[in-house]
Scaffold this active site. Structure first.
Site, PDB file in Angstrom:
ATOM      1  N   GLY A 159       0.794  -1.234   0.000  1.00  0.00           N
ATOM      2  CA  GLY A 159       0.000   0.000   0.000  1.00  0.00           C
ATOM      3  C   GLY A 159       0.818   1.271   0.000  1.00  0.00           C
ATOM      4  CB  ALA A 160       3.257   2.735   1.424  1.00  0.00           C
TER       5      ALA A 160
ATOM      6  CD  GLU B 261      19.710   4.242  -1.636  1.00  0.00           C
ATOM      7  OE1 GLU B 261      20.014   4.176  -0.442  1.00  0.00           O
ATOM      8  OE2 GLU B 261      18.543   4.214  -2.049  1.00  0.00           O
TER       9      GLU B 261
ATOM     10  CG  HIS C  93      18.822  -5.890 -33.140  1.00  0.00           C
ATOM     11  ND1 HIS C  93      19.342  -4.740 -32.601  1.00  0.00           N
ATOM     12  CD2 HIS C  93      19.726  -6.871 -32.830  1.00  0.00           C
ATOM     13  CE1 HIS C  93      20.475  -5.007 -31.995  1.00  0.00           C
ATOM     14  NE2 HIS C  93      20.741  -6.292 -32.126  1.00  0.00           N
TER      15      HIS C  93
ATOM     16  N   GLY D  88      12.934  -7.720 -36.756  1.00  0.00           N
ATOM     17  CA  GLY D  88      12.231  -8.768 -36.000  1.00  0.00           C
ATOM     18  C   GLY D  88      13.130  -9.517 -35.037  1.00  0.00           C
TER      19      GLY D  88
ATOM     20  N   GLY E  54      12.669   5.422  -6.676  1.00  0.00           N
ATOM     21  CA  GLY E  54      11.900   6.663  -6.778  1.00  0.00           C
ATOM     22  C   GLY E  54      11.512   6.815  -8.243  1.00  0.00           C
ATOM     23  CB  THR E  55       8.233   6.927 -10.056  1.00  0.00           C
ATOM     24  OG1 THR E  55       7.699   8.114  -9.467  1.00  0.00           O
ATOM     25  CG2 THR E  55       7.643   5.699  -9.394  1.00  0.00           C
TER      26      THR E  55
HETATM   27  C1  LIG Z   1      11.945  -4.773 -10.140  1.00  0.00           C
HETATM   28  C2  LIG Z   1      11.709  -3.911  -8.943  1.00  0.00           C
HETATM   29  C3  LIG Z   1      12.632  -3.901  -7.920  1.00  0.00           C
HETATM   30  C4  LIG Z   1      12.412  -3.140  -6.775  1.00  0.00           C
HETATM   31  N1  LIG Z   1      13.288  -3.217  -5.719  1.00  0.00           N
HETATM   32  C5  LIG Z   1      12.963  -2.636  -4.547  1.00  0.00           C
HETATM   33  C6  LIG Z   1      13.767  -2.857  -3.376  1.00  0.00           C
HETATM   34  O1  LIG Z   1      14.802  -3.535  -3.408  1.00  0.00           O
HETATM   35  N2  LIG Z   1      13.357  -2.306  -2.210  1.00  0.00           N
HETATM   36  C7  LIG Z   1      12.221  -1.548  -2.116  1.00  0.00           C
HETATM   37  O2  LIG Z   1      11.908  -1.095  -1.020  1.00  0.00           O
HETATM   38  N3  LIG Z   1      11.451  -1.295  -3.210  1.00  0.00           N
HETATM   39  C8  LIG Z   1      11.787  -1.823  -4.409  1.00  0.00           C
HETATM   40  N4  LIG Z   1      10.999  -1.607  -5.522  1.00  0.00           N
HETATM   41  C9  LIG Z   1       9.815  -0.776  -5.393  1.00  0.00           C
HETATM   42  C10 LIG Z   1       9.920   0.560  -6.114  1.00  0.00           C
HETATM   43  O3  LIG Z   1      10.836   1.406  -5.473  1.00  0.00           O
HETATM   44  C11 LIG Z   1       8.496   1.127  -6.198  1.00  0.00           C
HETATM   45  O4  LIG Z   1       7.794   0.327  -7.135  1.00  0.00           O
HETATM   46  C12 LIG Z   1       8.467   2.589  -6.594  1.00  0.00           C
HETATM   47  O5  LIG Z   1       8.977   3.385  -5.568  1.00  0.00           O
HETATM   48  C13 LIG Z   1       7.046   3.067  -6.922  1.00  0.00           C
HETATM   49  O6  LIG Z   1       6.130   2.713  -5.950  1.00  0.00           O
HETATM   50  P1  LIG Z   1       4.779   1.986  -6.369  1.00  0.00           P
HETATM   51  O7  LIG Z   1       5.132   0.830  -7.220  1.00  0.00           O
HETATM   52  O8  LIG Z   1       3.997   1.719  -5.133  1.00  0.00           O
HETATM   53  O9  LIG Z   1       4.025   3.035  -7.275  1.00  0.00           O
HETATM   54  P2  LIG Z   1       3.022   4.273  -6.790  1.00  0.00           P
HETATM   55  O10 LIG Z   1       3.701   4.963  -5.705  1.00  0.00           O
HETATM   56  O11 LIG Z   1       1.719   3.595  -6.499  1.00  0.00           O
HETATM   57  O12 LIG Z   1       2.960   5.086  -8.082  1.00  0.00           O
HETATM   58  C14 LIG Z   1       2.091   4.818  -9.208  1.00  0.00           C
HETATM   59  C15 LIG Z   1       2.260   5.952 -10.208  1.00  0.00           C
HETATM   60  O13 LIG Z   1       1.845   7.188  -9.603  1.00  0.00           O
HETATM   61  C16 LIG Z   1       2.878   8.134  -9.714  1.00  0.00           C
HETATM   62  N5  LIG Z   1       2.917   9.013  -8.537  1.00  0.00           N
HETATM   63  C17 LIG Z   1       2.907   8.650  -7.229  1.00  0.00           C
HETATM   64  N6  LIG Z   1       2.997   9.739  -6.452  1.00  0.00           N
HETATM   65  C18 LIG Z   1       3.083  10.803  -7.264  1.00  0.00           C
HETATM   66  C19 LIG Z   1       3.238  12.206  -7.071  1.00  0.00           C
HETATM   67  N7  LIG Z   1       3.322  12.732  -5.854  1.00  0.00           N
HETATM   68  N8  LIG Z   1       3.289  13.010  -8.170  1.00  0.00           N
HETATM   69  C20 LIG Z   1       3.215  12.480  -9.411  1.00  0.00           C
HETATM   70  N9  LIG Z   1       3.096  11.169  -9.666  1.00  0.00           N
HETATM   71  C21 LIG Z   1       3.030  10.343  -8.606  1.00  0.00           C
HETATM   72  C22 LIG Z   1       4.162   7.327  -9.795  1.00  0.00           C
HETATM   73  O14 LIG Z   1       5.213   8.079 -10.378  1.00  0.00           O
HETATM   74  C23 LIG Z   1       3.711   6.150 -10.665  1.00  0.00           C
HETATM   75  O15 LIG Z   1       3.742   6.524 -12.007  1.00  0.00           O
HETATM   76  C24 LIG Z   1      11.244  -2.330  -6.688  1.00  0.00           C
HETATM   77  C25 LIG Z   1      10.343  -2.301  -7.755  1.00  0.00           C
HETATM   78  C26 LIG Z   1      10.553  -3.079  -8.861  1.00  0.00           C
HETATM   79  C27 LIG Z   1       9.505  -3.053  -9.945  1.00  0.00           C
END
Ligand SMILES: Cc1cc2nc3c(=O)[nH]c(=O)nc-3n(C[C@H](O)[C@H](O)[C@H](O)COP(=O)(O)OP(=O)(O)OC[C@H]3O[C@@H](n4cnc5c(N)ncnc54)[C@H](O)[C@@H]3O)c2cc1C
Length: 383
Positions: free
Chosen positions: A129-130, A244, A340, A342, A366-367
């Site tokens: 959820g976070a 990081e 490349h 197909g 961090g996205t």
């Molecule tokens: C392969 C993989 C490896 C990972 N490894 C780790 C790890 O080792 N440890 C760990 O703790 N986590 C890990 N993660 C988790 C990753 O850091 C999170 O997926 C990421 O931080 C995004 O969180 P969420 O997936 O909950 O997306 P959400 O937070 O639900 O976001 C969904 C969308 O909403 C957008 N959004 C959210 N808030 C805002 C805002 N304020 N303004 C604008 N847009 C927003 C986001 O950019 C995204 O596009 C991993 C993820 C993957 C897929």
């Protein structure tokens, strides 16, 4: 390919030993690692022998005591070898928390085993959820006598199924938002109440285990609090984030270089209309653009690394390195796959793996939307 001006003979010698590790011990097993979705523990131990797991850990705790430049060298070599699945960057990030904030006792207890590969490290922040909104985490670590009682769940944890040591982000004071967050070090072996859930099936990064973790009335000693004061978790996370994010930039750079290399090899061989694919102007321009982007990314990252070394890399610049690096990486792998034809869509060609693995770079750490928020906040603050 970019010329990193900071590279000395020592960096080049280190690069050679990392490259040898990949050629001798990783590549012969790469298909098996991909199929099993996990890297053998024996390989972690070999990597420990070469020093890749403890390059920046001080020598008194079993590491090589080197600068972060050596880690950057290792990430570039990993990409050069064509891998982005082995999660040693996350393992190294876990060690940085211990070197940065651990007590003397904590460093002596855990760092030597992390440096040798005897312990595999992970960092557990994200919950179902976070993700972006880390303050909303629900995992708690509540004092109970001389122990913490831990309950909650984590998801998407890199190295999750293999990890012997977790840096866990939890609330020691659930009522206090960010100030209630602490980092707790968890030794997972035989830990009652701790379980690894699903190893998640992913679009890319197939060799890396990414898992769900659950904590049900898990107990660890109070001495497992990272550092000495509760409620410092957010500050500790913020201090480590610039490095990081820069690491993700270097991973983007290495993968982009690898994409350009395999594509050059391909377009020089493949023919259409009686010419090499390389001879079409479109191909030449696309590859020229990719090579230019790689040079620019490299120069920016090296500039950030120099600032980090001086202790003055601003979080917004690290955010630029992460979002722009991953964006450029995705652009380059897409263009290279297109060249490349197909065959680029076939898994036997490296470019297809590079394409699938690149996508997550815009999401984790961090996205990219959050990165742009960090940058915009700084612009607004400094205006
Ligand atoms: C392969 C993989 C490896 C990972 N490894 C780790 C790890 O080792 N440890 C760990 O703790 N986590 C890990 N993660 C988790 C990753 O850091 C999170 O997926 C990421 O931080 C995004 O969180 P969420 O997936 O909950 O997306 P959400 O937070 O639900 O976001 C969904 C969308 O909403 C957008 N959004 C959210 N808030 C805002 C805002 N304020 N303004 C604008 N847009 C927003 C986001 O950019 C995204 O596009 C991993 C993820 C993957 C897929």
């Amino acid at each position: 390919m970019p010329n990193h001006l900071w590279m000395t003979e020592d960096h080049r010698a280190y690069a050679e030993s990392v490259a040898r590790l990949f050629v001798d011990d990783f590549l012969p097993n790469i298909d098996r690692y991909t199929a099993q979705g996990q890297i053998d523990r024996a390989f972690w131990l070999k990597a420990g022998d070469v020093g890749v797991l403890g390059a920046t850990i001080p020598e008194e705790y079993g590491g090589l005591g080197l600068s972060r430049h050596f880690d950057a060298v290792a990430y570039l070599e990993q990409a050069k070898a064509g891998d982005s699945g082995w999660g040693f960057s996350v393992h190294n990030i876990a060690t940085h928390y211990l070197t940065g904030f651990g007590t003397e006792e904590q460093k002596r207890r855990w760092l030597p085993k992390l440096a040798s590969g005897e312990m595999i490290g992970a960092i557990a922040m994200t919950e179902p959820g976070a993700g972006s909104d880390l303050q909303a985490i629900k995992t708690t670590a509540i004092r109970d006598g001389n122990e913490y009682l831990i309950n909650g769940s984590k998801t998407f944890i890199t190295n999750g199924a293999s990890a012997d040591l977790l840096v866990l982000v939890a609330k020691t004071d659930p009522k206090a938002a960010g100030k209630g967050v602490s980092l707790i070090v968890i030794e997972t072996k035989n830990l009652e109440g701790y379980s690894v859930g699903r190893k998640l099936d992913k679009l890319g990064m197939k060799r890396n285990d990414t898992a769900e973790l659950a904590f049900k009335d898990v107990r660890v000693p109070l001495t497992n609090l990272l550092g000495t004061e509760e409620g410092k978790g957010f500050i500790q996370l913020m201090k480590q984030l610039p490095w990081e994010r820069l690491i993700l930039g270097y991973i983007a750079l290495g993968a982009s270089e690898c994409a350009l290399k395999v594509t050059l090899e391909y377009v020089r061989e493949r023919k259409a209309f009686g010419k090499r694919i390389m001879d079409f102007q479109n191909t030449r321009f696309k590859l020229a653009e990719a090579a230019t982007k790689i040079e620019l990314l490299s120069a920016f990252l090296d500039n950030c690394l120099a600032e980090l070394d001086n202790g003055d890399l601003a979080p917004e610049k690290a955010a630029m390195a992460k979002w722009w690096g991953s964006e450029i990486q995705c652009e380059i792998v897409d263009e290279c796959l297109q060249l490349h034809g197909g065959y680029g869509f076939m898994t036997e060609y490296k470019i297809s793996e590079l394409y699938a693995d690149a996508r997550v770079q815009k999401i984790y750490g961090g996205t990219n939307e959050i990165m742009k928020e960090v940058i915009a906040r700084a612009l607004d603050r400094d205006a």
